[in-house]
Write a protein that holds these residues in place. Structure first.
Motif, PDB file in Angstrom:
ATOM      1  N   GLY A 148      27.276 -29.463 -32.836  1.00 18.01           N
ATOM      2  CA  GLY A 148      26.944 -30.888 -32.886  1.00 18.01           C
ATOM      3  C   GLY A 148      28.165 -31.707 -32.548  1.00 18.01           C
ATOM      4  O   GLY A 148      28.147 -32.546 -31.654  1.00 18.01           O
ATOM      5  N   HIS A 149      29.252 -31.440 -33.269  1.00 20.59           N
ATOM      6  CA  HIS A 149      30.552 -32.023 -32.923  1.00 20.59           C
ATOM      7  C   HIS A 149      31.203 -31.196 -31.819  1.00 20.59           C
ATOM      8  O   HIS A 149      31.796 -31.744 -30.884  1.00 20.59           O
ATOM      9  CB  HIS A 149      31.443 -32.073 -34.153  1.00 20.59           C
ATOM     10  N   ALA A 150      31.126 -29.881 -31.963  1.00 22.87           N
ATOM     11  CA  ALA A 150      31.660 -28.954 -30.960  1.00 22.87           C
ATOM     12  C   ALA A 150      30.859 -27.669 -31.033  1.00 22.87           C
ATOM     13  O   ALA A 150      30.360 -27.295 -32.095  1.00 22.87           O
ATOM     14  CB  ALA A 150      33.143 -28.679 -31.210  1.00 22.87           C
ATOM     15  N   ARG A 151      30.769 -26.965 -29.907  1.00 19.97           N
ATOM     16  CA  ARG A 151      30.013 -25.710 -29.881  1.00 19.97           C
ATOM     17  C   ARG A 151      30.809 -24.558 -30.480  1.00 19.97           C
ATOM     18  O   ARG A 151      30.248 -23.482 -30.695  1.00 19.97           O
ATOM     19  CB  ARG A 151      29.594 -25.377 -28.446  1.00 19.97           C
ATOM     20  N   HIS A 152      32.094 -24.779 -30.745  1.00 21.07           N
ATOM     21  CA  HIS A 152      32.949 -23.738 -31.332  1.00 21.07           C
ATOM     22  C   HIS A 152      33.267 -24.069 -32.791  1.00 21.07           C
ATOM     23  O   HIS A 152      34.366 -23.821 -33.269  1.00 21.07           O
ATOM     24  CB  HIS A 152      34.241 -23.578 -30.521  1.00 21.07           C
ATOM     25  N   HIS A 153      32.292 -24.588 -33.503  1.00 22.10           N
ATOM     26  CA  HIS A 153      32.498 -25.094 -34.864  1.00 22.10           C
ATOM     27  C   HIS A 153      31.726 -24.262 -35.880  1.00 22.10           C
ATOM     28  O   HIS A 153      30.553 -23.955 -35.691  1.00 22.10           O
ATOM     29  CB  HIS A 153      32.016 -26.544 -34.955  1.00 22.10           C
ATOM     30  N   THR A 155      31.958 -38.329 -32.827  1.00 27.22           N
ATOM     31  CA  THR A 155      31.324 -37.885 -31.581  1.00 27.22           C
ATOM     32  C   THR A 155      32.369 -37.718 -30.486  1.00 27.22           C
ATOM     33  O   THR A 155      32.080 -37.873 -29.305  1.00 27.22           O
ATOM     34  CB  THR A 155      30.265 -38.902 -31.134  1.00 27.22           C
ATOM     35  N   SER A 156      33.582 -37.363 -30.887  1.00 30.14           N
ATOM     36  CA  SER A 156      34.696 -37.300 -29.937  1.00 30.14           C
ATOM     37  C   SER A 156      34.447 -36.236 -28.869  1.00 30.14           C
ATOM     38  O   SER A 156      33.664 -35.305 -29.070  1.00 30.14           O
ATOM     39  CB  SER A 156      36.001 -37.036 -30.683  1.00 30.14           C
ATOM     40  N   PRO A 157      35.116 -36.365 -27.717  1.00 30.40           N
ATOM     41  CA  PRO A 157      34.903 -35.414 -26.602  1.00 30.40           C
ATOM     42  C   PRO A 157      35.169 -33.973 -27.035  1.00 30.40           C
ATOM     43  O   PRO A 157      36.002 -33.734 -27.904  1.00 30.40           O
ATOM     44  CB  PRO A 157      35.938 -35.874 -25.554  1.00 30.40           C
ATOM     45  N   VAL A 158      34.458 -33.006 -26.379  1.00 28.21           N
ATOM     46  CA  VAL A 158      33.619 -33.215 -25.205  1.00 28.21           C
ATOM     47  C   VAL A 158      32.215 -32.629 -25.391  1.00 28.21           C
ATOM     48  O   VAL A 158      31.459 -32.566 -24.418  1.00 28.21           O
ATOM     49  CB  VAL A 158      34.259 -32.553 -23.951  1.00 28.21           C
ATOM     50  N   GLN A 159      31.851 -32.206 -26.584  1.00 32.22           N
ATOM     51  CA  GLN A 159      30.622 -31.426 -26.746  1.00 32.22           C
ATOM     52  C   GLN A 159      29.634 -32.031 -27.741  1.00 32.22           C
ATOM     53  O   GLN A 159      28.840 -31.308 -28.347  1.00 32.22           O
ATOM     54  CB  GLN A 159      30.983 -29.990 -27.174  1.00 32.22           C
ATOM     55  N   ASN A 203      35.077 -41.784 -30.239  1.00 27.93           N
ATOM     56  CA  ASN A 203      33.618 -41.699 -30.295  1.00 27.93           C
ATOM     57  C   ASN A 203      32.983 -42.251 -29.026  1.00 27.93           C
ATOM     58  O   ASN A 203      32.028 -41.678 -28.497  1.00 27.93           O
ATOM     59  CB  ASN A 203      33.088 -42.446 -31.523  1.00 27.93           C
ATOM     60  N   ALA A 204      33.498 -43.361 -28.526  1.00 26.48           N
ATOM     61  CA  ALA A 204      32.968 -43.930 -27.293  1.00 26.48           C
ATOM     62  C   ALA A 204      33.193 -42.984 -26.113  1.00 26.48           C
ATOM     63  O   ALA A 204      32.308 -42.814 -25.259  1.00 26.48           O
ATOM     64  CB  ALA A 204      33.618 -45.289 -27.019  1.00 26.48           C
ATOM     65  N   GLN A 205      34.354 -42.352 -26.056  1.00 29.77           N
ATOM     66  CA  GLN A 205      34.613 -41.380 -24.986  1.00 29.77           C
ATOM     67  C   GLN A 205      33.627 -40.214 -25.058  1.00 29.77           C
ATOM     68  O   GLN A 205      33.092 -39.766 -24.035  1.00 29.77           O
ATOM     69  CB  GLN A 205      36.040 -40.862 -25.088  1.00 29.77           C
ATOM     70  N   GLY A 206      33.408 -39.700 -26.271  1.00 29.20           N
ATOM     71  CA  GLY A 206      32.483 -38.590 -26.423  1.00 29.20           C
ATOM     72  C   GLY A 206      31.047 -38.966 -26.092  1.00 29.20           C
ATOM     73  O   GLY A 206      30.308 -38.175 -25.482  1.00 29.20           O
ATOM     74  N   LEU A 207      30.639 -40.161 -26.465  1.00 28.70           N
ATOM     75  CA  LEU A 207      29.296 -40.628 -26.131  1.00 28.70           C
ATOM     76  C   LEU A 207      29.122 -40.782 -24.628  1.00 28.70           C
ATOM     77  O   LEU A 207      28.055 -40.477 -24.081  1.00 28.70           O
ATOM     78  CB  LEU A 207      29.006 -41.947 -26.843  1.00 28.70           C
ATOM     79  N   ALA A 208      30.169 -41.217 -23.952  1.00 28.45           N
ATOM     80  CA  ALA A 208      30.100 -41.357 -22.493  1.00 28.45           C
ATOM     81  C   ALA A 208      29.915 -39.991 -21.832  1.00 28.45           C
ATOM     82  O   ALA A 208      29.116 -39.842 -20.889  1.00 28.45           O
ATOM     83  CB  ALA A 208      31.361 -42.042 -21.974  1.00 28.45           C
TER      84      ALA A 208
END
Length: 324
Positions: free
Chosen positions: A166-171, A207-211, A309-314
Motif C-alpha cells: 500500500g505504501h510500498a510493495r516491499h513492506h 503516500t510518498s513515492p513510488v508505489q 505525498n503529492a509526489q507519490g499521488l502524481a
C-alpha cells in the motif's frame, strides 16, 4: 537541524514488555523512530534510521548495558532509506545480527547500487550524502528474506511478519502477540506527537513515492486491525493507541487523498494543486481534532510529508493512466 548539530544521545521512551522508542535523529526530533525490543537479554532493532542514526543508538545500547553481540536481528519494515539507510553500518557494528527484510527488498540490501542510484536521481549526490551517508552492501548470508507469515522468535518470543503493501510493495509489519502490538513502519500512517490532544493522537496516510496503492493500503489496514492490537508503534513516530478510531480515519483519508489527486489530474499546475488541497484537508482535520498549534507550526511539521505525498499521488495517477 543540520546533521552536525544532532545530539549524540537521542531521546528514549521505554514501555513495558521490553519495548523502547529511540529517536532516529532524522531531520528533527520526533520525526523518525527506531524501535528496540529486548527479551531476556536478547535484542532486536526495528528499522534503522540513517547511517547518522547509528552512533546515538549505540550510545543508548551502552546506557542500557546491551552489548553489540546481544542484538540478534535488525528488522526493516521496508527499504526506504529513512527506515533502512543505517542497516549496513549497524550490521558492521553488530556482529551477530541478521537482517530481516521483505523478499522484494533483500536484493537491494545485498547490492544497493540501484537503490542508491534511484535516490540520488531525486536528491542529487551531494544532498544524498548529507542525508544518508554511505550505503554499503550487506553479506547475503546475513540476510533473511521474510515472506508473508514468517515467524521470527526473539529468545522464544514469536514475531509474526505480515506482507502489507500500500505504501510500498516491499513492506511488512510485525505483530508481537506478547505486547499485543504491531510495528507498522509506514503502513498505518504518520503520527507526530506534537499533534496529540488530550492523549489522543492524529494519524494521516503517507503516500510518498513510488508505489502507493490505495486498494492495497485499505486491505493492509484491515489485515492489521483483524489482529485486534492494543497499540501500534509507528516509525513516524512512536506509540499510538485508539486504533479503531485511527483505522477509520486512515480509510477516510486514503480515499480523500485519492479524490484530491483525481481532481488535480486535469489542472495545469497539478503538483501545486495537490499540495494546496492536502494542506487544506489536513489543517481542517487538525482543527477538528482540537489542535491549537499556530498555523506556521502546523505548516512546518506537515511540509515535507505533504510534498512527498503529492509526489507519490502524481506517480500513482500516471501509473493508473497507463494501465487504464
Amino acid at each position: 537541524m543540520m546533521l552536525n548539530d544532532l545530539q549524540v544521545i537521542p531521546s528514549v521512551t521505554d514501555y513495558t514488555t521490553g519495548i523502547s522508542v529511540i529517536d532516529a535523529q532524522y531531520h528533527r526530533p520526533g520525526r523518525a523512530a527506531i524501535h528496540l525490543l529486548v527479551e531476556n537479554g536478547v535484542a532486536a532493532l526495528i528499522d534503522t534510521g540513517t547511517r547518522f542514526s547509528v552512533p546515538g543508538v549505540m550510545a543508548v545500547l551502552a546506557q542500557k548495558n546491551i552489548a553489540p553481540e546481544q542484538i540478534a536481528y535488525i528488522f526493516l519494515t521496508h527499504i526506504h532509506l529513512d527506515h533502512a539507510g543505517g542497516a549496513s553500518e549497524f550490521m558492521r557494528q553488530l556482529p551477530n545480527a541478521q537482517l530481516v527484510v521483505h523478499p522484494r527488498g533483500a536484493a537491494h540490501m545485498i547490492n544497493p547500487v540501484k537503490l542508491v542510484a534511484g535516490v540520488m536521481a531525486v536528491y542529487g549526490e551531494a544532498k544524498f550524502r548529507q542525508m544518508y551517508g554511505e550505503i554499503e552492501p550487506i553479506a547475503a548470508e546475513r540476510v533473511i528474506e521474510a515472506p508473508d507469515g514468517t515467524i521470527i522468535e526473539l529468545d522464544g518470543r514469536p514475531l509474526l511478519l505480515l506482507d502489507t503493501p500500500g505504501h510500498a510493495r516491499h513492506h511488512y509489519c510485525i505483530h508481537d502477540a506478547c505486547s499485543e502490538s504491531i510495528f507498522t513502519g509506514d503502513t498505518f500512517g504518520v503520527s507526530y506527537r506534537e499533534f496529540d490532544v488530550n492523549d489522543l493522537e492524529f494519524v494521516f496516510p503517507t503516500t510518498s513515492p513510488v508505489q502507493f496503492d490505495p486498494e492495497a493500503a485499505h486491505a493492509s489496514i484491515d489485515r492489521l486491525m483483524a489482529l485486534q492490537p492494543r497499540q501500534a508503534f509507528l516509525t513516524h513516530f512512536g506509540r499510538i493507541r485508539h486504533l479503531e478510531d485511527h483505522a477509520a480515519q486512515m480509510h477516510e483519508l486514503i480515499d480523500a487523498f485519492v479524490e484530491i489527486a483525481r481532481k488535480a489530474s486535469a489542472q495545469p499546475e497539478r503538483h501545486a494543486s495537490m499540495v494546496e488541497a492536502l494542506r487544506a484537508l489536513l489543517s481542517q482535520k487538525l482543527a477538528t481534532h482540537g489542535c491549537t498549534l499556530p498555523a506556521a507550526a502546523i505548516a512546518s511539521l506537515l511540509q515535507t510529508d505533504i510534498e512527498l505525498n503529492a509526489q507519490g499521488l502524481a506517480i500513482w495517477l500516471d501509473h493508473t493512466a497507463k494501465v487504464s
